[in-house]
Design a protein around this motif. Structure first.
Motif, PDB file in Angstrom:
ATOM      1  N   SER A 140      79.795 -18.231  31.193  1.00 37.78           N
ATOM      2  CA  SER A 140      78.616 -18.909  31.204  1.00 37.78           C
ATOM      3  C   SER A 140      78.411 -19.801  30.206  1.00 37.78           C
ATOM      4  CB  SER A 140      77.491 -18.001  31.183  1.00 37.78           C
ATOM      5  OG  SER A 140      77.513 -17.278  29.992  1.00 37.78           O
ATOM      6  N   PHE A 141      77.780 -21.036  30.404  1.00 41.77           N
ATOM      7  CA  PHE A 141      77.575 -22.002  29.274  1.00 41.77           C
ATOM      8  C   PHE A 141      77.053 -21.498  27.919  1.00 41.77           C
ATOM      9  CE2 PHE A 141      75.107 -25.571  27.475  1.00 41.77           C
ATOM     10  CZ  PHE A 141      76.271 -26.256  27.194  1.00 41.77           C
ATOM     11  N   VAL A 142      77.591 -21.917  26.961  1.00 41.53           N
ATOM     12  CA  VAL A 142      77.138 -21.275  25.321  1.00 41.53           C
ATOM     13  C   VAL A 142      76.649 -22.580  24.756  1.00 41.53           C
ATOM     14  CG1 VAL A 142      77.419 -19.982  23.533  1.00 41.53           C
ATOM     15  CG2 VAL A 142      78.484 -19.393  25.573  1.00 41.53           C
ATOM     16  N   PRO A 143      75.382 -22.949  24.602  1.00 44.37           N
ATOM     17  CA  PRO A 143      75.013 -24.239  24.119  1.00 44.37           C
ATOM     18  C   PRO A 143      75.514 -24.412  22.614  1.00 44.37           C
ATOM     19  CG  PRO A 143      73.155 -23.405  25.210  1.00 44.37           C
ATOM     20  CD  PRO A 143      74.363 -22.226  25.304  1.00 44.37           C
ATOM     21  N   SER A 144      75.529 -23.303  21.804  1.00 42.65           N
ATOM     22  CA  SER A 144      76.055 -23.430  20.437  1.00 42.65           C
ATOM     23  C   SER A 144      77.620 -23.916  20.450  1.00 42.65           C
ATOM     24  CB  SER A 144      75.851 -21.992  19.675  1.00 42.65           C
ATOM     25  OG  SER A 144      76.387 -20.857  20.295  1.00 42.65           O
ATOM     26  N   ARG A 153      81.767 -27.882  19.330  1.00 37.76           N
ATOM     27  CA  ARG A 153      82.603 -28.940  19.442  1.00 37.76           C
ATOM     28  C   ARG A 153      82.370 -30.401  18.933  1.00 37.76           C
ATOM     29  NH1 ARG A 153      82.799 -27.649  25.448  1.00 37.76           N
ATOM     30  NH2 ARG A 153      84.577 -26.760  26.064  1.00 37.76           N
ATOM     31  N   GLY A 154      80.959 -30.448  19.054  1.00 40.19           N
ATOM     32  CA  GLY A 154      80.685 -31.721  18.266  1.00 40.19           C
ATOM     33  C   GLY A 154      80.954 -31.651  16.995  1.00 40.19           C
ATOM     34  N   ILE A 155      80.607 -30.580  16.223  1.00 38.89           N
ATOM     35  CA  ILE A 155      80.863 -30.780  14.841  1.00 38.89           C
ATOM     36  C   ILE A 155      82.348 -30.807  14.574  1.00 38.89           C
ATOM     37  CG2 ILE A 155      80.773 -29.053  12.843  1.00 38.89           C
ATOM     38  CD1 ILE A 155      78.083 -30.293  13.289  1.00 38.89           C
ATOM     39  N   ALA A 156      83.125 -30.195  15.328  1.00 37.91           N
ATOM     40  CA  ALA A 156      84.732 -30.266  15.262  1.00 37.91           C
ATOM     41  C   ALA A 156      85.139 -31.601  15.375  1.00 37.91           C
ATOM     42  CB  ALA A 156      85.271 -29.333  16.202  1.00 37.91           C
ATOM     43  N   ALA A 157      84.658 -32.404  16.427  1.00 36.71           N
ATOM     44  CA  ALA A 157      85.199 -33.765  16.652  1.00 36.71           C
ATOM     45  C   ALA A 157      84.667 -34.731  15.524  1.00 36.71           C
ATOM     46  CB  ALA A 157      84.627 -34.385  17.908  1.00 36.71           C
ATOM     47  N   LEU A 158      83.476 -34.663  15.104  1.00 35.55           N
ATOM     48  CA  LEU A 158      82.718 -35.257  13.792  1.00 35.55           C
ATOM     49  C   LEU A 158      83.325 -35.000  12.626  1.00 35.55           C
ATOM     50  CD1 LEU A 158      78.896 -35.066  14.541  1.00 35.55           C
ATOM     51  CD2 LEU A 158      80.449 -37.041  15.014  1.00 35.55           C
ATOM     52  N   LEU A 168      73.095 -25.740  16.153  1.00 41.03           N
ATOM     53  CA  LEU A 168      74.061 -26.210  16.869  1.00 41.03           C
ATOM     54  C   LEU A 168      73.573 -26.600  18.407  1.00 41.03           C
ATOM     55  CD1 LEU A 168      76.913 -24.077  16.113  1.00 41.03           C
ATOM     56  CD2 LEU A 168      76.806 -26.397  15.394  1.00 41.03           C
ATOM     57  N   SER A 169      72.454 -26.070  19.078  1.00 37.67           N
ATOM     58  CA  SER A 169      72.110 -26.398  20.194  1.00 37.67           C
ATOM     59  C   SER A 169      71.114 -27.436  20.308  1.00 37.67           C
ATOM     60  CB  SER A 169      71.323 -24.917  20.666  1.00 37.67           C
ATOM     61  OG  SER A 169      72.227 -23.777  20.801  1.00 37.67           O
ATOM     62  N   THR A 170      70.986 -28.265  19.230  1.00 36.28           N
ATOM     63  CA  THR A 170      69.936 -29.410  19.202  1.00 36.28           C
ATOM     64  C   THR A 170      70.578 -30.407  20.256  1.00 36.28           C
ATOM     65  OG1 THR A 170      71.041 -30.306  17.244  1.00 36.28           O
ATOM     66  CG2 THR A 170      69.239 -28.947  16.690  1.00 36.28           C
ATOM     67  N   PRO A 171      69.623 -31.329  20.861  1.00 37.81           N
ATOM     68  CA  PRO A 171      69.984 -32.066  21.874  1.00 37.81           C
ATOM     69  C   PRO A 171      71.093 -33.092  21.476  1.00 37.81           C
ATOM     70  CG  PRO A 171      67.736 -31.912  21.906  1.00 37.81           C
ATOM     71  CD  PRO A 171      68.266 -31.302  20.870  1.00 37.81           C
ATOM     72  N   ALA A 172      70.960 -33.584  20.049  1.00 34.91           N
ATOM     73  CA  ALA A 172      71.966 -34.632  19.625  1.00 34.91           C
ATOM     74  C   ALA A 172      73.280 -34.064  19.533  1.00 34.91           C
ATOM     75  CB  ALA A 172      71.595 -35.079  18.164  1.00 34.91           C
ATOM     76  N   LEU A 173      73.591 -32.694  18.972  1.00 34.59           N
ATOM     77  CA  LEU A 173      74.978 -32.168  18.923  1.00 34.59           C
ATOM     78  C   LEU A 173      75.312 -31.651  20.268  1.00 34.59           C
ATOM     79  CD1 LEU A 173      74.823 -29.908  15.769  1.00 34.59           C
ATOM     80  CD2 LEU A 173      76.270 -31.978  16.135  1.00 34.59           C
ATOM     81  N   GLN A 174      74.428 -31.336  21.166  1.00 27.69           N
ATOM     82  CA  GLN A 174      74.924 -31.020  22.662  1.00 27.69           C
ATOM     83  C   GLN A 174      75.723 -32.274  23.380  1.00 27.69           C
ATOM     84  OE1 GLN A 174      74.280 -27.828  24.458  1.00 27.69           O
ATOM     85  NE2 GLN A 174      74.754 -27.628  22.049  1.00 27.69           N
ATOM     86  N   TYR A 175      75.101 -33.508  22.729  1.00 27.67           N
ATOM     87  CA  TYR A 175      75.618 -34.792  23.574  1.00 27.67           C
ATOM     88  C   TYR A 175      76.913 -35.110  23.082  1.00 27.67           C
ATOM     89  CZ  TYR A 175      76.156 -39.324  25.399  1.00 27.67           C
ATOM     90  OH  TYR A 175      76.839 -40.444  26.002  1.00 27.67           O
ATOM     91  N   VAL A 176      77.023 -34.953  21.465  1.00 30.31           N
ATOM     92  CA  VAL A 176      78.323 -35.195  21.064  1.00 30.31           C
ATOM     93  C   VAL A 176      79.209 -34.211  21.260  1.00 30.31           C
ATOM     94  CG1 VAL A 176      79.351 -35.346  18.809  1.00 30.31           C
ATOM     95  CG2 VAL A 176      77.110 -36.098  19.136  1.00 30.31           C
TER      96      VAL A 176
END
Length: 366
Positions: A15-19, A24-29, A271-279
């Protein structure tokens, strides 16, 4: 491998885990941050403050320079997601087909773009390259064999995809061996996995994800204390990878990932905030695309610093413009390649290999 049994109690069910998406976004940034420090040097490393990199405080240099270890976060995420993905698919061909559809479209588009534009602009190894070398490097990089053959890597960040594919193949073969013949049949593959971990220590971070995929253990620390604890473990993991050994980094890595996965934890909510979800959603494109965006800015910066423009001004502009352009280019890559092109390729190719399975799953972030 068909008719896979449902996951055992306590295992991750896919199942999808938002965190995890936010991680993932933190890793790429963080990888992007590392290139904000490295690329202004212009490939010069034997003198202080080369290129248009301004003189930075040592603590700031050390902080930025750990960013490249975002790849270990990606490895933990893959180790967590891939076991459930394999079980969910129920067959090796379907699993590998979807892995190809997930990874290859963006990679191949950028691969061809690089080998068309690279010789024109004289990018790195393309300067004075002959036809035989061109074709050899092209083919080796297309099939992720450049390291094995001792050839230059074309896409700056694609080296990690070699590890990703090796992990997919190893885990799939080990899983099937256990299903068919138990641990005795899987033993040689398990020993091979241990040998790879000791030879390439960063691959141990796949094991962190696999551990949490197999057990229900989570570390739930809510609120601000949970956020602080997660940030401290993340900082300790990055620092350990630089100052000590990847195996030392496994300890804070396990603690961090356990908190990330815990429902309602402080770090998980952040980590589940909209901005990080999009990134996180566009993180694969961001990871591969941003060196293509930063390279022309690097060239421009080196020309301006030679003309006497202030380094601090150039570096600040490189970061701000580079971040904005990288996010925009990655969003475009995600929509055009990861979503639309992938959907078309899936529709055209899936029926050639499998019986019609209906519409492609809408989520492209698995």
């Amino acid at each position: 491998m068909t008719g896979a049994a449902p996951p055992a109690r306590g295992t991750y069910d896919g199942s999808f885990v938002p965190s995890v998406q936010g991680l993932r976004g933190i890793a790429a940034l963080s990888v992007l941050m590392d290139h904000f420090y490295d690329m202004p040097k212009g490939g010069v490393y034997d003198i202080p403050d080369p290129g248009f990199l301004p003189p930075l405080w040592p603590w700031l240099q050390s902080t930025i320079n750990v960013g490249g270890h975002g790849v270990e976060l990606f490895f933990m995420i893959s180790g967590f997601l891939i076991p459930a993905s394999l079980v969910r698919h129920g067959s090796l061909p379907k699993f590998f087909f979807d892995r190809v559809m997930r990874i290859m479209p963006v990679f191949v588009v950028l691969h061809f773009a690089l080998f068309v534009i690279g010789p024109i602009v004289g990018y790195k190894f393309f300067r004075g390259i002959d036809v035989a070398s061109y074709l050899g490097i092209f083919t080796a990089n297309l099939f992720f064999l450049q390291d094995a053959l001792g050839l230059p890597i074309a896409q700056q960040n694609a080296w990690t995809l070699t590890y990703e594919w090796a992990f997919y193949i190893w885990f799939a073969l080990t899983f099937v061996a256990i299903r068919l013949g138990g641990r005795a049949m899987a033993g040689p593959l398990i020993l091979l996995g241990f040998a790879c971990v000791f030879h390439w220590p960063i691959t141990a971070f796949f094991c962190v994800g696999m551990l949490f995929s197999a057990v229900g253990f989570r570390i739930h620390i809510p609120g601000v204390p949970g956020l602080v604890a997660g940030l401290m473990c993340g900082a300790a993991m990055y620092a350990s990878l630089v100052l000590f050994h990847p195996f030392v980094g496994l300890i804070p890595g396990v603690l961090l990932f356990g908190m990330v996965l815990a429902t309602g934890s402080g770090i998980g909510r952040a980590l589940s905030t909209p901005a990080l979800q999009y990134v996180g959603k566009i993180s694969y494109s961001l990871y591969l695309v941003h060196p293509f965006v930063l390279f022309p800015l690097q060239v421009i910066g080196l020309k301006f610093v030679a003309a006497g423009v202030d380094r601090w001004l150039l570096w600040a502009a490189f970061i701000l413009i580079g971040l904005a352009m990288s996010l925009i280019a990655s969003a475009i890559s995600y929509e055009l390649i990861e979503v639309r092109l992938r959907r078309r390729l899936d529709g055209a190719l899936r029926s050639l290999f499998f019986r019609p399975l209906g519409k492609m799953e809408q989520s492209v972030s698995s």
